[in-house]
Design a protein around this motif. Structure first.
Motif, short mmCIF file in Angstrom:
data_model
loop_
_atom_site.label_atom_id
_atom_site.label_comp_id
_atom_site.label_asym_id
_atom_site.label_seq_id
_atom_site.Cartn_x
_atom_site.Cartn_y
_atom_site.Cartn_z
N ARG A 1 0.83 -1.21 0.00
CA ARG A 1 0.00 0.00 0.00
C ARG A 1 0.85 1.25 0.00
N LEU A 2 1.95 1.26 0.73
CA LEU A 2 2.79 2.45 0.83
C LEU A 2 4.22 2.10 0.45
N LEU A 3 4.82 2.94 -0.38
CA LEU A 3 6.18 2.74 -0.85
C LEU A 3 7.09 3.82 -0.30
N ASP B 1 6.62 7.81 -0.83
CA ASP B 1 5.23 8.29 -0.82
C ASP B 1 5.08 9.40 0.22
N LEU C 1 7.40 -4.46 -8.05
CA LEU C 1 7.89 -3.12 -7.72
C LEU C 1 9.12 -2.82 -8.56
N GLY D 1 -2.77 10.11 -0.38
CA GLY D 1 -1.42 10.41 -0.83
C GLY D 1 -1.42 11.64 -1.73
N SER E 1 4.45 11.25 -4.76
CA SER E 1 5.24 10.02 -4.70
C SER E 1 6.39 10.13 -5.68
N ASP F 1 10.21 8.06 -7.02
CA ASP F 1 11.02 6.84 -6.96
C ASP F 1 12.45 7.12 -6.51
N ARG G 1 5.75 9.30 -9.34
CA ARG G 1 4.86 8.17 -9.61
C ARG G 1 3.44 8.73 -9.56
N ASN H 1 0.62 7.90 -10.76
CA ASN H 1 -0.53 7.03 -10.54
C ASN H 1 -0.80 6.78 -9.07
N ARG H 2 0.14 7.15 -8.20
CA ARG H 2 -0.05 6.95 -6.76
C ARG H 2 -0.63 8.20 -6.08
N GLU I 1 -4.45 8.58 -4.09
CA GLU I 1 -4.97 7.30 -3.58
C GLU I 1 -5.40 7.45 -2.13
#
Length: 286
Positions: A57-59, A62, A148, A257, A260, A262, A278, A280-281, A284
């Protein structure tokens, strides 16, 4: 009498004090700081993810907002825990499955994010990687693997060689087994499992005391949580974690969120701020 003599005497106007731009700037900054302090303490606060314990769920990288009013307020709702409000005011209990930020051990100086699995009075056990809540196994269904992409935030040093793979486009990824867990209240979320790890996948029975909650990370094999005692309570040679988390230490609930990355951005190259994002995150919810 002359015309000059008949004219009323004029009172000299008081000279206005020159405005101090420095004083006005300082006044504005002070008011702004006060507004930000109130907003951050009682409404929303930002939080960044520093570890992989809540994957998928969380990277790492984030950024999210947590709401501060859901469970009431305590000293830990305020920056630096000051002033020391005793207990909680306007207190409300969380729900199983809520993702919360709380002040954790060892020195009460670090913010931690985990998922609430057990409430006061619950019994919790893990058998072969499956959570047993009040004697009933929590449904755990196998779903598609979690992929990932390897990046500066999560590279080959974090992903063991046995989990390294490539995606459909040939890009290097870390591949983990993923499961869908559903709590009795209907709350569902994905968890990761790297395989049998006795100290994490098979535990004793935990009885959650009054005024506390039992928390776990979604990355079940890489999370120091309530399955392990707080450092102050750990025996010599025993792994330490969070122990039971007092309700008054909960600072807020994860809401959404808002950014985000990388980790590949360079502060001196502004265009990389966007290539590293990122997108797309973003947005959310939980």
């Amino acid at each position: 009498m002359s015309e000059t003599d008949s004219t009323p005497a004029q009172t000299p106007a008081k000279a206005k004090k020159p405005r101090s731009e420095t004083r006005e700037t300082l006044s504005f900054l002070l008011k702004l700081a006060l507004v930000v302090l109130v907003f951050r303490s009682f409404i929303f606060a930002p939080f960044s993810i520093p570890s992989e314990s809540m994957m998928p769920r969380l990277l790492i990288g984030d950024y999210l907002f947590i709401s501060k009013w859901n469970y009431g307020y305590s000293r830990w709702s305020l920056p630096w825990g000051f002033p020391p409000i005793p207990g909680r005011i306007f207190g409300r209990d969380p729900a199983r499955g809520d993702v919360v930020v709380f002040r954790g051990p060892p020195g009460d100086d670090v913010d931690v994010i985990k998922r609430i699995i057990g409430l006061p009075g619950d019994s919790i056990q893990v058998r072969h990687g499956q959570v047993i809540l009040n004697g009933v196994p929590v449904p755990k269904q196998r779903v598609g693997d979690f992929l990932l992409p390897l990046s500066p935030n999560y590279g080959t040093d974090a992903c063991d060689s046995q989990f390294q793979d490539v995606d459909a486009k040939g890009k290097p990824v870390c591949r983990y087994m993923q499961f869908r867990e559903t709590l009795p209240n209907g709350k569902s979320y994905d968890v990761l499992d790297k395989g049998e790890m006795p100290d994490r996948d098979d535990t004793k029975v935990y009885n959650v005391p009054a005024g506390h909650v039992f928390v776990m990370g979604d990355n079940r094999d890489n999370s120091s949580d309530s399955r392990f005692p707080a450092p102050a309570d750990a025996l010599p040679g025993e792994s330490s974690g969070m122990g039971y988390v007092p309700l008054e230490r909960i600072e807020g609930k994860a809401v959404v969120g808002f950014w985000s990355t990388d980790g590949s951005a360079n502060w001196f190259l502004p265009w990389t701020w966007f290539t590293a994002a990122r997108l797309n995150r973003i947005g959310e919810g939980f």
